[in-house]
Design a protein around this motif. Structure first.
Motif, PDB file in Angstrom:
ATOM      1  N   GLY A   6       0.668  -1.218  -0.031  1.00 34.53           N
ATOM      2  CA  GLY A   6       0.126  -0.221   0.033  1.00 34.53           C
ATOM      3  C   GLY A   6       0.780   1.207  -0.236  1.00 34.53           C
ATOM      4  N   ARG A   7       0.412   2.287  -0.526  1.00 36.58           N
ATOM      5  CA  ARG A   7       1.193   3.459  -0.344  1.00 36.58           C
ATOM      6  C   ARG A   7       1.404   3.868   0.575  1.00 36.58           C
ATOM      7  N   GLY A   8       2.578   4.550   1.135  1.00 41.77           N
ATOM      8  CA  GLY A   8       3.266   4.938   1.889  1.00 41.77           C
ATOM      9  C   GLY A   8       3.304   4.113   3.109  1.00 41.77           C
ATOM     10  N   ILE A   9       2.300   2.184   2.797  1.00 50.14           N
ATOM     11  CA  ILE A   9       2.963   1.205   4.303  1.00 50.14           C
ATOM     12  C   ILE A   9       4.235   1.045   4.020  1.00 50.14           C
ATOM     13  N   ASN A  10       5.181   0.592   5.965  1.00 50.86           N
ATOM     14  CA  ASN A  10       6.398   0.444   5.336  1.00 50.86           C
ATOM     15  C   ASN A  10       7.445   1.051   4.866  1.00 50.86           C
ATOM     16  N   TYR A  11       7.345   2.796   3.865  1.00 47.29           N
ATOM     17  CA  TYR A  11       8.254   3.633   3.400  1.00 47.29           C
ATOM     18  C   TYR A  11       8.991   4.076   4.627  1.00 47.29           C
ATOM     19  N   LEU A  12      10.312   3.715   5.107  1.00 47.51           N
ATOM     20  CA  LEU A  12      11.334   4.956   6.009  1.00 47.51           C
ATOM     21  C   LEU A  12      11.333   5.871   4.961  1.00 47.51           C
ATOM     22  N   ILE A  13      11.858   5.801   3.573  1.00 49.64           N
ATOM     23  CA  ILE A  13      12.047   7.142   3.302  1.00 49.64           C
ATOM     24  C   ILE A  13      11.469   7.448   1.674  1.00 49.64           C
ATOM     25  N   SER A  14      10.166   8.413   1.783  1.00 49.24           N
ATOM     26  CA  SER A  14       9.394   8.651  -0.069  1.00 49.24           C
ATOM     27  C   SER A  14      10.007   9.778   0.067  1.00 49.24           C
ATOM     28  N   SER A  15       8.238  10.409  -1.110  1.00 50.84           N
ATOM     29  CA  SER A  15       7.818  11.256  -1.099  1.00 50.84           C
ATOM     30  C   SER A  15       8.005  12.458   0.372  1.00 50.84           C
ATOM     31  N   GLN A  16       7.300  12.707   0.841  1.00 49.05           N
ATOM     32  CA  GLN A  16       7.363  12.668   2.768  1.00 49.05           C
ATOM     33  C   GLN A  16       8.291  13.343   3.165  1.00 49.05           C
ATOM     34  N   ASN A  17       9.977  12.736   2.882  1.00 47.21           N
ATOM     35  CA  ASN A  17      11.131  13.134   3.900  1.00 47.21           C
ATOM     36  C   ASN A  17      11.851  12.958   2.532  1.00 47.21           C
ATOM     37  N   TYR A  18      12.434  13.352   1.775  1.00 49.74           N
ATOM     38  CA  TYR A  18      12.815  13.056   0.676  1.00 49.74           C
ATOM     39  C   TYR A  18      11.777  13.573  -0.625  1.00 49.74           C
ATOM     40  N   GLN A  19      12.387  14.463  -1.368  1.00 52.01           N
ATOM     41  CA  GLN A  19      12.472  15.111  -3.029  1.00 52.01           C
ATOM     42  C   GLN A  19      12.604  16.621  -3.188  1.00 52.01           C
ATOM     43  N   TYR A  20      13.196  17.051  -3.814  1.00 49.65           N
ATOM     44  CA  TYR A  20      13.736  18.316  -4.545  1.00 49.65           C
ATOM     45  C   TYR A  20      13.069  18.197  -5.988  1.00 49.65           C
ATOM     46  N   SER A  21      13.360  20.020  -6.515  1.00 52.54           N
ATOM     47  CA  SER A  21      12.589  20.273  -7.569  1.00 52.54           C
ATOM     48  C   SER A  21      14.113  21.037  -8.807  1.00 52.54           C
ATOM     49  N   TRP A  22      14.798  19.688  -8.587  1.00 51.48           N
ATOM     50  CA  TRP A  22      16.266  19.665  -9.721  1.00 51.48           C
ATOM     51  C   TRP A  22      15.597  18.979 -10.789  1.00 51.48           C
ATOM     52  N   ASP A  23      16.948  19.254 -11.896  1.00 49.90           N
ATOM     53  CA  ASP A  23      16.368  18.354 -12.747  1.00 49.90           C
ATOM     54  C   ASP A  23      17.197  17.652 -13.385  1.00 49.90           C
ATOM     55  N   PHE A  24      18.268  17.282 -12.284  1.00 50.46           N
ATOM     56  CA  PHE A  24      19.028  16.162 -12.259  1.00 50.46           C
ATOM     57  C   PHE A  24      19.634  15.671 -11.354  1.00 50.46           C
ATOM     58  N   PHE A  25      19.501  14.192 -10.649  1.00 48.06           N
ATOM     59  CA  PHE A  25      20.365  13.431  -9.694  1.00 48.06           C
ATOM     60  C   PHE A  25      21.386  12.740  -9.576  1.00 48.06           C
ATOM     61  N   PHE A  26      23.237  12.758  -9.285  1.00 47.29           N
ATOM     62  CA  PHE A  26      23.574  12.153  -9.374  1.00 47.29           C
ATOM     63  C   PHE A  26      23.958  11.481  -7.437  1.00 47.29           C
ATOM     64  N   GLY A  27      23.347  10.534  -7.266  1.00 41.50           N
ATOM     65  CA  GLY A  27      23.902   9.770  -5.523  1.00 41.50           C
ATOM     66  C   GLY A  27      23.514   8.610  -5.837  1.00 41.50           C
ATOM     67  N   MET A  28      23.596   8.684  -4.011  1.00 42.51           N
ATOM     68  CA  MET A  28      23.529   6.882  -3.755  1.00 42.51           C
ATOM     69  C   MET A  28      22.188   6.900  -2.686  1.00 42.51           C
ATOM     70  N   VAL A  29      21.994   5.477  -3.097  1.00 45.76           N
ATOM     71  CA  VAL A  29      21.046   4.769  -2.240  1.00 45.76           C
ATOM     72  C   VAL A  29      21.837   3.709  -1.375  1.00 45.76           C
ATOM     73  N   ARG A  30      21.484   3.062  -0.494  1.00 45.44           N
ATOM     74  CA  ARG A  30      21.526   2.041   0.933  1.00 45.44           C
ATOM     75  C   ARG A  30      20.723   1.833   1.751  1.00 45.44           C
ATOM     76  N   MET A  31      20.977   0.276   1.896  1.00 43.35           N
ATOM     77  CA  MET A  31      20.201  -0.407   2.897  1.00 43.35           C
ATOM     78  C   MET A  31      20.947  -1.379   3.113  1.00 43.35           C
ATOM     79  N   ARG A  32      21.442  -1.232   4.973  1.00 40.87           N
ATOM     80  CA  ARG A  32      22.005  -2.162   5.569  1.00 40.87           C
ATOM     81  C   ARG A  32      20.658  -3.045   6.694  1.00 40.87           C
ATOM     82  N   ARG A  33      21.557  -4.098   7.051  1.00 40.67           N
ATOM     83  CA  ARG A  33      20.555  -4.999   7.396  1.00 40.67           C
ATOM     84  C   ARG A  33      21.399  -5.365   8.486  1.00 40.67           C
ATOM     85  N   ILE A  34      21.366  -5.077   9.846  1.00 39.63           N
ATOM     86  CA  ILE A  34      22.080  -5.608  11.312  1.00 39.63           C
ATOM     87  C   ILE A  34      21.451  -6.464  12.194  1.00 39.63           C
TER      88      ILE A  34
END
Length: 478
Positions: free
Chosen positions: A311-339
């Motif tokens: 479902g939309r927004g369920i189990n999302y730790l990162i989403s448009s609610q806390n990470y978005q910006y209005s630029w044309d270009f994205f250069f970066g990284m995403v990372r997931m860990r489980r410990i």
């Protein structure tokens, strides 16, 4: 030749400095004194350097330009939110960092008669010389700071072999250090074992089945020699695009990081770049993504989710609610860990110079119900678009890496950096970075962001033969 000022990298040939500039030779010094009844004089308790103020008389040579245009151009040029470099003649290449003080004396006379005074304030009261660099020929270097005050160094250490610590020390026994040396009774261990690295050159070892995305799988992935690209999205009613999956050795604690980029030249263009993780029964452990799904504007968003889509927004730790910006270009990284039961999600843009992470978000989730504790077995990559929208410009996975993670025990010392990593000790901005990411968590308790002394400096790096080390700094003057 006309005498002009250069502010924020810009000079105006029609704005000329007059004789009679008022400038203190150095910033005012405020002395705090303590007076004791019955004792003559006073005790000096501290000294504070105030801001520096500059008043520059100028005249305008309009050369046919209207004064109204000049007024607008002055405002656009001089009014900034942050201090900007200010250079003017006869300062021997020195640079101030100044803010326009918001007023022009006799403004009406400046516009009507072409003469007036520009006022600047320098919150940083020092002048700066050009950037200087030095290379550590081996593990030590001697250099001379010819400024009249201390300077702020920036050290860069290219790691040549795995290290448990990195230390730079000066002639006064001040030091900066991350990690720690191992005792002779301790075992040195690598808590991160590389299981997979893909840059596009071995895509033929991946499979297109069984793949599962939030949408339709179609089209195919390829490489341009520098990463993983999408020459064909295939077709679908909504989100669609190619996906590939690869098996990795079974692991409980893991880290998956994906470096990526995507540009939307047209505001209505869409893309999404994702990785999905599956356990040995093909249950979804989670996914991370960067996308632009707006039909009418540039809107980059990140996603970090535990488990499958429910479902939309369920189990999302990162989403448009806390990470978005209005630029044309994205250069970066995403990372997931489980410990253990802890899932960690991280997204960041990477600055144009590649030296640091900017605009980042780090968040976590505790799987106390143990719903997502299956061992990692499959990693899937996907690049897609939304049907009926223009293609984004060259969305790409630069590389994806998968690591097995292990905890060091009390009698073990872990490596903190490996061959090819870049460690930065930035004593100007008080930052410690590894590959651009903030790692102050590794800082030794007694370490400090020390300065380069006036005159002679001797610097040593340890452990020996482990780094290519360089330093850059700008001499400062009162």
């Amino acid at each position: 030749m006309p005498r002009t000022i250069t502010f924020n990298g810009i000079s105006k040939s029609w704005l000329v400095i007059k004789q009679g500039m008022r400038r203190s030779p150095f910033a005012p010094i405020h002395r705090n004194l303590l007076r004791v009844p019955g004792l003559k004089g006073a005790h000096l308790t501290s000294s504070e350097i105030d801001e520096l103020r500059l008043s520059i008389p100028v005249y305008i040579n309009p050369n046919g330009r209207s004064m109204e245009d000049i007024e607008d151009e002055l405002a656009s040029w001089l009014i900034t939110d942050e201090p900007c470099p200010l250079v003017y003649p006869n300062r021997q290449g020195k640079t101030y960092y100044a803010l326009f003080d918001g007023a022009i004396d006799d403004f009406e006379d400046l516009i009507e008669y072409g003469e007036g005074t520009l006022h600047f304030v320098c919150p940083d009261p020092f002048k700066y010389g050009p950037e200087r660099t030095a290379i550590f020929p081996q593990d030590a270097v001697s250099l001379t700071n010819e400024g009249t005050v201390e300077a702020d160094p920036i050290f860069e250490l290219e790691v040549l072999e795995p290290v448990t610590f990195a230390l730079i020390q000066n002639q006064d026994d001040e030091y900066q250090m991350i990690g720690r040396p191992a005792n002779v009774t301790e075992e040195i261990v690598d808590t991160r074992t590389l299981l997979l690295e893909e840059r596009g050159d071995t895509l033929d070892t991946w499979s297109d089945s069984p793949t599962e995305v939030d949408g339709t799988v179609s089209g195919h992935l390829s490489t341009d020699g520098e990463g993983i690209t999408v020459p064909n999205y295939g077709s679908g009613d909504e989100w669609h695009g190619p996906a590939l999956i690869k098996e990795v050795p079974l692991t409980q604690d893991f880290e998956v990081q994906m470096h990526l980029q995507g540009r939307t030249i047209e505001p209505g263009a869409t893309f999404r770049i994702e990785f999905y993780l599956f356990d040995e029964s093909m249950n979804v452990l989670g996914k991370m993504a960067v996308n632009d799904s707006s039909r009418s504007t540039h809107q980059k968003r990140a996603e970090g989710r535990v488990g499958p889509f429910v479902g939309r927004g369920i189990n999302y730790l990162i989403s448009s609610q806390n990470y978005q910006y209005s630029w044309d270009f994205f250069f970066g990284m995403v990372r997931m860990r489980r410990i253990g039961k802890r899932f960690e999600f991280y997204v960041t843009r990477i600055a144009n110079d590649g030296a640091r992470h900017v605009w980042n978000l780090d968040t976590s989730f505790m799987d106390n119900a143990e719903e997502f504790q299956g061992r990692l077995k499959y990693v899937q990559i996907h690049i897609g678009k939304y049907s009926g929208t223009p293609n984004a410009y060259a969305p790409k996975i630069n590389f994806i890496r998968v690591f097995k993670l292990e905890e060091a025990t009390i009698d073990q010392t872990p490596y903190i950096a490996n061959e090819g990593d870049i460690i930065t000790f930035d004593h100007k901005d008080d930052e410690i970075l590894i590959n651009g990411e903030d790692r102050k968590d590794l800082k030794d308790f007694g370490a400090s962001f020390f300065k380069l002394a006036k005159g002679s400096n001797q610097l040593v790096v340890q452990p020996s033969d482990s780094f290519n080390t360089s330093i850059k700094y700008r001499e400062r003057f009162r």
